[in-house]
Design a protein around this motif. Structure first.
Motif, short mmCIF file in Angstrom:
data_model
loop_
_atom_site.label_atom_id
_atom_site.label_comp_id
_atom_site.label_asym_id
_atom_site.label_seq_id
_atom_site.Cartn_x
_atom_site.Cartn_y
_atom_site.Cartn_z
N ALA A 28 0.84 -1.19 0.00
CA ALA A 28 0.00 0.00 0.00
C ALA A 28 0.87 1.24 0.00
N GLU A 29 0.26 2.34 -0.36
CA GLU A 29 0.92 3.64 -0.32
C GLU A 29 0.40 4.42 0.87
N ASP A 30 1.31 4.88 1.71
CA ASP A 30 0.95 5.76 2.81
C ASP A 30 0.77 7.15 2.21
N THR A 31 -0.48 7.58 2.04
CA THR A 31 -0.75 8.84 1.35
C THR A 31 -0.31 10.05 2.16
N LYS A 32 -0.12 9.86 3.46
CA LYS A 32 0.31 10.98 4.30
C LYS A 32 1.80 11.22 4.21
N LEU A 33 2.58 10.13 4.19
CA LEU A 33 4.04 10.25 4.19
C LEU A 33 4.66 9.93 2.83
N GLY A 34 3.86 9.44 1.88
CA GLY A 34 4.36 9.18 0.54
C GLY A 34 5.35 8.04 0.46
N ARG A 35 5.13 6.97 1.20
CA ARG A 35 6.02 5.83 1.15
C ARG A 35 5.21 4.54 0.99
N ARG A 36 5.88 3.49 0.52
CA ARG A 36 5.23 2.19 0.34
C ARG A 36 5.39 1.39 1.62
N VAL A 37 4.32 0.71 1.99
CA VAL A 37 4.30 -0.05 3.23
C VAL A 37 3.59 -1.38 3.00
N ALA A 38 3.71 -2.27 3.96
CA ALA A 38 2.95 -3.52 3.96
C ALA A 38 1.83 -3.37 4.99
N VAL A 39 0.59 -3.59 4.56
CA VAL A 39 -0.56 -3.50 5.45
C VAL A 39 -1.14 -4.90 5.63
N LYS A 40 -1.16 -5.37 6.87
CA LYS A 40 -1.68 -6.70 7.19
C LYS A 40 -3.08 -6.53 7.77
N VAL A 41 -4.06 -6.97 7.01
CA VAL A 41 -5.46 -6.86 7.41
C VAL A 41 -5.88 -8.20 8.01
N LEU A 42 -6.19 -8.21 9.31
CA LEU A 42 -6.46 -9.45 10.03
C LEU A 42 -7.95 -9.79 9.95
N MET A 90 3.37 -2.04 8.36
CA MET A 90 4.74 -2.41 8.67
C MET A 90 5.68 -2.08 7.52
N GLN A 91 6.95 -2.15 7.84
CA GLN A 91 8.04 -1.92 6.89
C GLN A 91 7.93 -2.90 5.72
N LEU A 92 8.15 -2.40 4.52
CA LEU A 92 8.18 -3.24 3.31
C LEU A 92 9.63 -3.55 3.00
N LEU A 93 10.00 -4.82 3.13
CA LEU A 93 11.40 -5.22 3.00
C LEU A 93 11.79 -5.47 1.55
N ASP A 94 13.06 -5.23 1.25
CA ASP A 94 13.58 -5.38 -0.11
C ASP A 94 14.38 -6.68 -0.21
N GLY A 95 13.74 -7.79 -0.15
CA GLY A 95 14.50 -9.02 -0.23
C GLY A 95 13.62 -10.24 -0.48
N VAL A 96 14.03 -11.36 0.07
CA VAL A 96 13.30 -12.61 -0.06
C VAL A 96 13.16 -13.21 1.33
N ASP A 97 12.32 -14.23 1.45
CA ASP A 97 12.27 -14.91 2.73
C ASP A 97 13.16 -16.15 2.69
N ARG A 344 5.96 -21.97 -0.69
CA ARG A 344 5.20 -20.80 -1.10
C ARG A 344 6.09 -19.56 -1.06
N PRO A 345 7.01 -19.42 -2.03
CA PRO A 345 8.09 -18.44 -1.94
C PRO A 345 7.61 -17.00 -1.97
N LEU A 346 8.45 -16.15 -1.42
CA LEU A 346 8.14 -14.73 -1.29
C LEU A 346 8.72 -13.92 -2.44
N THR A 347 7.84 -13.17 -3.15
CA THR A 347 8.31 -12.08 -4.00
C THR A 347 7.74 -10.84 -3.36
N LEU A 348 8.63 -10.01 -2.84
CA LEU A 348 8.22 -9.06 -1.82
C LEU A 348 7.16 -8.06 -2.24
#
Length: 441
Positions: A28-42, A90-97, A344-348
């Motif tokens: 998701a895009e944080d429209t207030k701070l202009g950064r990409r984030v991960a949003v976990k909807v439970l 949460m932080q959106l990481l630049d990698g793999v699991d 079930r591999p991760l593509t971030l």
């Protein structure tokens, strides 16, 4: 909840990253701070009101996680309630699991195994010091950045699941392949249960197999987990790892909690002399995975063994190879030949074509391109490649291969590939751009 919808009036959903027993995770895009984030909807614990006990406990867990200040623990930015459903930002990481890394690279070199395990131990030590248990340590919850940094994700969510959603889901909190035997038997979790998960992950990195890979049914896995336990490694002469490392993994995977190391700090100290150049090698392995993924995206090459994405619960298709972020609690990885991906591999951060669905004017494309170029200049190459690929696909169909915006997108794709170390594919793309420019002269 379609793409473009604002979560809590602030986080604009860009694309589905994965789903599992607890809910879904979106880029998701944080429209207030202009950064990409991960949003976990439970969504598994949706329908809450502000005064419910489970919501108060969720907020307490989030605040506890926010107090952990450690590079090995994923950063929590925000929490809240959207239409009665809790979410975490949460932080959106630049990698793999770790699951994807082992699946693609196989058993890891000794110093890399030690580097991963030591990173996990340090992160768990920081969390335990802050009074937070992870409760679901497994490979899909172990992120690794392109610099070789090990980052644990999804702290504390298993507690929330255990006290709420898991009753309705009638499944385990966590994956029995990596779950401490005492937890399976119903005992309350402790620090050594997290350390058991660390040991089971180390077993995977050394053997290339999940601990009970030969068993396909949950019941069989549980029976062996609380029975014979994880096969011991200390006397296996076929494994090219120091005996002290194999002995430590055996201790971590001990059936009885009292026989395991009693603190994460102890584990980190035991591993420290064995790490060597592990972080540098680990970074190179992750960089190779990211480079290959970028080439596949730019040239639309499907990775070997890839399976089509399954439908999003809300109707839109999930991107192929989408991660489960460790939330598919009932899944039991298998090692059957020809079976679906057992990890079930991760593509971030896969924005895919859905980011730019519908008609796109040259002005729209140019605006998206500027955003992507900003990502390139910030060094966020993985996100940039994915965004540029999505824009390029639309530009090719709506503006044509020779349009300046299309060519600019392909030029910046090539820049990303070159910076990721894919010199040959980058040159191919540069030449493609130059050919179109020459034809226009």
């Amino acid at each position: 909840m379609g793409d473009g919808v604002l979560i809590a009036g602030r986080y604009r959903r860009v694309g589905l990253l994965g789903r599992g027993g607890m809910g879904a995770v979106y880029e998701a895009e944080d429209t207030k701070l202009g950064r990409r984030v991960a949003v976990k909807v439970l969504s598994a614990i949706g329908g809450l009101s502000r005064d419910e006990t489970v919501l108060r406990r969720f907020v307490q867990e989030a605040r506890a996680l926010a107090r952990i200040d450690h590079p090995g623990v994923v950063t929590l930015y925000d929490e809240g309630l959207h239409e009665g459903t809790p979410f975490l930002v949460m932080q959106l990481l630049d990698g793999v699991d770790l699951a994807r890394l082992v699946q693609e690279a196989g058993p890891l070199p000794p110093d890399v195994v030690c580097c991963v395990a030591a990173g996990m131990a340090r992160a768990l030590g920081a969390a335990h010091e802050a009074g937070v248990l992870h409760r679901d340590v497994k490979p899909t919850n172990v992120g690794i950045t392109s610099g070789g940094r090990v980052v644990l994700q999804d702290f504390g969510l298993a507690r929330l699941a255990g006290e709420s959603a898991i009753t309705r889901l009638t499944s385990f909190v966590g994956t029995p392949q990596f779950m401490a035997p005492e937890i399976i038997r119903g005992a309350p979790p402790g620090r050594t249960a997290d350390l058991y998960g660390l040991g089971a992950c180390a077993y995977l990195t050394m053997t290339g197999q999940v601990p009970f890979g030969g068993y396909l049914e949950v019941g069989a896995v549980v029976e062996h987990a609380i029975g014979a336990g994880i096969p011991r490694l200390e006397h296996r002469r076929d494994l090219p790892y120091p005996r002290e490392l194999r002995a430590l993994v055996d201790r971590l995977c001990a059936q009885e909690a009292a026989l395991r190391p009693q603190s994460a700090e102890e584990v980190a100290l035991l591993l420290a002399p064995l790490v060597g150049e592990g972080q540098a090698v680990l970074g190179e392995l992750v960089a190779a995975r990211l480079r290959d993924t970028a080439v596949e995206q730019v040239f639309e090459r499907r990775p070997a063994g890839a399976v089509p994405g399954t439908p999003d619960p809300e109707g839109s298709p999930a991107p192929t190879g989408a991660p489960e972020y460790g939330w598919d609690d009932a899944a039991v990885p298998t090692q059957r030949a020809g079976a679906e991906d057992p990890f079930r591999p991760l593509t971030l951060s896969d924005t895919t074509r859905r980011m730019v669905l519908g008609s796109m004017t040259p002005q729209d494309a140019a605006s998206r391109l500027r955003e992507a170029v900003t990502l390139v200049l910030r060094g966020r190459l993985q996100e940039a490649v994915q965004m540029l690929t999505a824009i390029t696909q639309v530009c090719l169909s709506s503006l044509g291969p020779g349009h300046p915006t299309t060519l600019a997108c392909q030029y910046w794709q090539a820049v990303c590939l070159a910076r990721l170390g894919a010199g040959g594919p980058a040159l191919e793309l540069f030449q493609r751009v130059n050919t179109h420019i020459d034809q226009e002269k």
